[in-house]
Enzyme design. Structure first.
Site, PDB file in Angstrom:
ATOM      1  N   LYS A  29     -62.943  26.587   7.012  1.00 40.32           N
ATOM      2  CA  LYS A  29     -62.018  27.718   7.200  1.00 40.32           C
ATOM      3  C   LYS A  29     -62.202  28.733   6.091  1.00 40.32           C
ATOM      4  O   LYS A  29     -62.632  28.388   4.975  1.00 40.32           O
ATOM      5  CB  LYS A  29     -60.560  27.264   7.247  1.00 40.32           C
ATOM      6  CG  LYS A  29     -59.983  26.628   5.972  1.00 40.32           C
ATOM      7  CD  LYS A  29     -59.467  27.617   4.942  1.00 40.32           C
ATOM      8  CE  LYS A  29     -59.027  26.918   3.653  1.00 40.32           C
ATOM      9  NZ  LYS A  29     -58.997  27.772   2.472  1.00 40.32           N
ATOM     10  N   ALA A 119     -65.255  21.133  -2.596  1.00 42.18           N
ATOM     11  CA  ALA A 119     -64.418  21.840  -3.576  1.00 42.18           C
ATOM     12  C   ALA A 119     -64.797  23.312  -3.632  1.00 42.18           C
ATOM     13  O   ALA A 119     -64.853  23.929  -4.698  1.00 42.18           O
ATOM     14  CB  ALA A 119     -64.512  21.186  -4.962  1.00 42.18           C
ATOM     15  N   GLY A 125     -62.697  18.932   3.063  1.00 42.30           N
ATOM     16  CA  GLY A 125     -61.979  17.649   3.134  1.00 42.30           C
ATOM     17  C   GLY A 125     -60.955  17.667   4.266  1.00 42.30           C
ATOM     18  O   GLY A 125     -60.827  16.700   5.018  1.00 42.30           O
ATOM     19  N   ASP A 159     -53.842  22.087   4.911  1.00 40.34           N
ATOM     20  CA  ASP A 159     -54.835  22.773   5.746  1.00 40.34           C
ATOM     21  C   ASP A 159     -55.278  21.937   6.952  1.00 40.34           C
ATOM     22  O   ASP A 159     -56.048  22.408   7.785  1.00 40.34           O
ATOM     23  CB  ASP A 159     -56.106  23.091   4.931  1.00 40.34           C
ATOM     24  CG  ASP A 159     -55.867  24.118   3.839  1.00 40.34           C
ATOM     25  OD1 ASP A 159     -54.855  24.847   3.913  1.00 40.34           O
ATOM     26  OD2 ASP A 159     -56.696  24.193   2.915  1.00 40.34           O
TER      27      ASP A 159
END
Ligand code: ATP
Length: 318
Positions: A29, A119, A125, A159
């Protein structure tokens, strides 16, 4: 061509005894708008955000097994050293949560083919967590209701509900209250990851230091929503907004230089993605994105990925 009838029967029997592996695709995203309000007493920041899922994704392959395991296979541009292979992996946490909710034995072998930078501010994730919920739901045939799946997703991370839904959507609360929005465009992006990640909590902490008097209500997403509904890249370029860009650039000044460089190479606008350090560039067309990516590579940014959005949320691909 002739065909040996016995071998056909054998192949069919083998297929019947061994259920095929299933692949679930989950997209990265970006935040077209990330409005951040003042930190609350419980440590969370109220958000008004507009997410878009773009064509850069992880594929999760699930197969039956006697135990529960995850293996990560990373693309060349992904440094997966920070991805845990044990119980801390968010895909396994998703499996355990679904098992606890449905009463199913938590078993299955998951392979994550990682294309989303780790990250990087692109919610890789969270994408894996959403895809894992869907993968284990299919593997165990739980028949969980969509609303319950979304609730479990929100427990795993702010998220994750968006990663299930995909497309373009507004997120409020901590980002977990998600509603799809009108999007008339096909938007072309160039994403430039940075090898060393930037921790999301560190960027939020720096936001608090820079803006102790931030408004209680986060800056509103209306300008981006209006621009997205027109489908016009120049309008969206003007409206893009990220309150975490300033703290991210303060921690990593080279991100500001990268944004200037991409804009000089023809992008309409560069923006830190979420909490960074990935920088995304909105371009006027596919050709514009390919040219900007080539210019950035020529300037020494070896990894410049072209991706279009919006794309679907977590879904089965075979
Ligand atoms: P966000 O944009 O949601 O803040 P991010 O893109 O900055 O996320 P992620 O790649 O989602 O960051 O991962 C953040 C941390 O989560 C990693 O550094 C890693 O330690 C941990 N982690 C656990 N499971 C996974 C996984 N399956 N994939 C990636 N990271 C994982």
């Amino acid at each position: 061509m002739t065909c040996d009838q016995d071998s056909v029967v054998e192949v069919r029997a083998e297929r019947a005894s061994k259920p095929p592996a299933l692949t679930i695709r989950a997209a990265a995203k970006i935040n077209l708008h990330l409005g951040v309000g003042r930190v609350r007493e419980d440590g969370f920041h109220p958000l008004d955000t507009v997410y878009q899922a773009i064509g850069l994704h992880d594929d999760l392959v699930i197969a039956p097994a006697d135990t529960l395991s995850v293996t990560t296979i990373a693309a060349d541009h992904v440094d997966a050293a920070g991805v845990p292979d044990g119980e801390d992996n968010i895909a396994l946490r998703a499996a355990r949560l679904l098992a606890a909710h449905t009463g199913h034995e938590p078993t299955g072998r998951l392979v994550v083919r990682k294309d989303i930078p780790v990250a990087g501010g692109m919610a890789g994730g969270s994408a894996d967590a959403a895809a894992a919920l869907m993968a284990f739901d299919r593997l165990w045939d739980t028949e969980i209701a969509d609303d319950d799946l979304l609730r479990l997703a929100a427990e795993l991370g702010s998220d994750v509900p968006f990663a299930l839904i995909g497309g373009t959507a507004r997120g409020r609360g901590r980002g977990e209250v998600v509603e799809p929005v009108d999007d008339a465009g096909v938007w072309w992006w160039v994403a430039v990851p940075t090898t060393e990640g930037l921790s999301t909590p560190a960027v939020y902490r720096h936001f608090d230091v820079l803006h102790p008097d931030a408004p209680l209500e986060p800056p509103n997403a209306e300008p981006v929503l209006a621009a997205v509904a027109t489908g016009e890249p120049v309008r969206l370029a003007r409206a893009l907004h990220n309150d975490l860009q300033e703290p991210a650039i303060d921690l990593r000044p080279e991100l500001g230089t990268l944004i200037e460089r991409g804009e000089a190479e023809g992008a309409l606008r560069g923006l830190v993605s979420g909490s960074g350090p990935t920088v995304v560039f909105l371009c006027d067309s596919r050709e514009g994105a390919v040219a900007t990516a080539a210019g950035l590579r020529g300037a020494g940014h070896d990894v410049a990925l072209v991706a279009a959005g919006p794309v679907a949320g977590a879904h089965v691909v075979d």
